[in-house]
Write an enzyme that holds these catalytic residues in place. Structure first.
Site, PDB file in Angstrom:
ATOM      1  CD  GLU A  50      -8.099  -3.800   8.379  1.00  0.00           C
ATOM      2  OE1 GLU A  50      -9.172  -4.360   8.595  1.00  0.00           O
ATOM      3  OE2 GLU A  50      -8.002  -2.714   7.772  1.00  0.00           O
ATOM      4  CE  LYS A 119     -12.810  -3.761   9.943  1.00  0.00           C
ATOM      5  NZ  LYS A 119     -12.138  -3.893   8.615  1.00  0.00           N
ATOM      6  CB  CYS A 160     -10.085  -0.788   9.332  1.00  0.00           C
ATOM      7  SG  CYS A 160      -9.996  -0.031   7.692  1.00  0.00           S
TER       8      CYS A 160
END
Length: 286
Positions: A50, A119, A160
């Site tokens: 990331e 995301k 994440c």
């Protein structure tokens, strides 16, 4: 033909734990070199961390943000093509229409972009006395699942904090994904507590392989990443794990082993769809 199928049921996954600096050009150059090294060691699918092109933090996102396609994705495209790998390009801060996103791009061995994942779940947490972080101060969320096909298997992508949401992983599994990849940057509070636990949970829940790529740890950074990039198998075992420093880890993904696990413990067939269900209201985007 049977021999070919057997060969295709196994492939090597490489996970790059990159030391990220404040100099974008250096990050891109080093990432490209490590992709080359990973491919030389047999990696067919390569995963970057990331925010691999910039420091992680709300104060950095706008400064380092790019359009897609742009400088960083051009380097990813060239790296994938020259090394002939499927390259999951971690994530970068993306600017589009006046908004910022935390976005992962995936490139095929021909260098063409085959997917962009924004995301979905923004990292907004507040652990008193330990860490407060609010991605939503600068970033906007994505609104779609993201999957891509390889000659080996179908792959689901999260970034994440997306890993904390079991429903997302379950949907990926039910849509045929056998490998889930999560570029991530857990910190020194959540990393030791939850990083490995979440990966093993997602792998066991869905009988899939799970791979995570973290930036290497930099104790001088404003946000210190935990590191310990990992690969977990469908039995929930950690089969490859990095330390805190920059490194490449490898895992040989065995899809026949995955099929055996699903046959031995047939949770998919035993799921009580008459009592509960997880549904997708926004179809996957490439």
């Amino acid at each position: 033909m049977a021999t070919l199928a057997k060969v295709m049921s196994k492939f090597r996954l490489a996970v790059v734990q990159l030391q990220v600096s404040s100099v974008k050009a250096d990050n891109l150059s080093r990432a490209r070199g490590l992709v080359r090294e990973a491919a030389a060691q047999g990696g067919k699918v390569v995963l970057l961390p990331e925010c691999f092109n910039s420091p992680y933090g709300t104060s950095f996102f706008s400064e380092y943000a790019e359009r897609i396609p742009g400088e960083s994705t051009q380097v990813l495209s060239e790296a994938a093509k020259e090394s002939k790998v499927y390259l999951v390009g971690g994530s970068i801060p993306e600017e589009d229409g006046g908004k910022l996103y935390n976005s992962c791009t995936v490139f095929g061995p021909d260098g063409k972009m085959i997917l962009k994942h924004r995301k979905i779940h923004l990292f907004d947490i507040d652990v008193p006395g330990k860490i407060r972080f609010q991605e939503s101060e600068t970033l906007s969320p994505g609104n779609a699942l993201s999957m891509f096909e390889t000659p080996f298997c179908k792959v689901g992508v999260g970034i994440c904090y997306d890993m904390r949401f079991a429903e997302l992983a379950q949907l990926y599994s039910r849509k045929g994904c056998q490998l889930l990849v999560y570029p991530g940057a857990f910190n020194m509070t959540t990393g030791p507590a939850h990083w490995e636990l979440l990966q093993r949970g997602r792998a066991i829940d869905n009988q899939v392989y799970v791979a995570t790529a973290s930036p290497a740890r930099d104790e001088t950074a404003s946000y210190v990443a935990w590191g310990h990039s990992s690969v977990v198998n469908p039995w929930g075992e950690v089969i490859s794990k990095a330390g805190p420093e920059e490194s490449i880890i490898y895992a040989d993904i065995d899809l026949q082993y995955l099929a055996d696990i699903r046959q031995q413990i047939p949770i998919t067939a035993q799921r009580r769809d008459d009592l509960y269900s997880v549904t997708c209201t926004q179809e996957a985007s490439g």
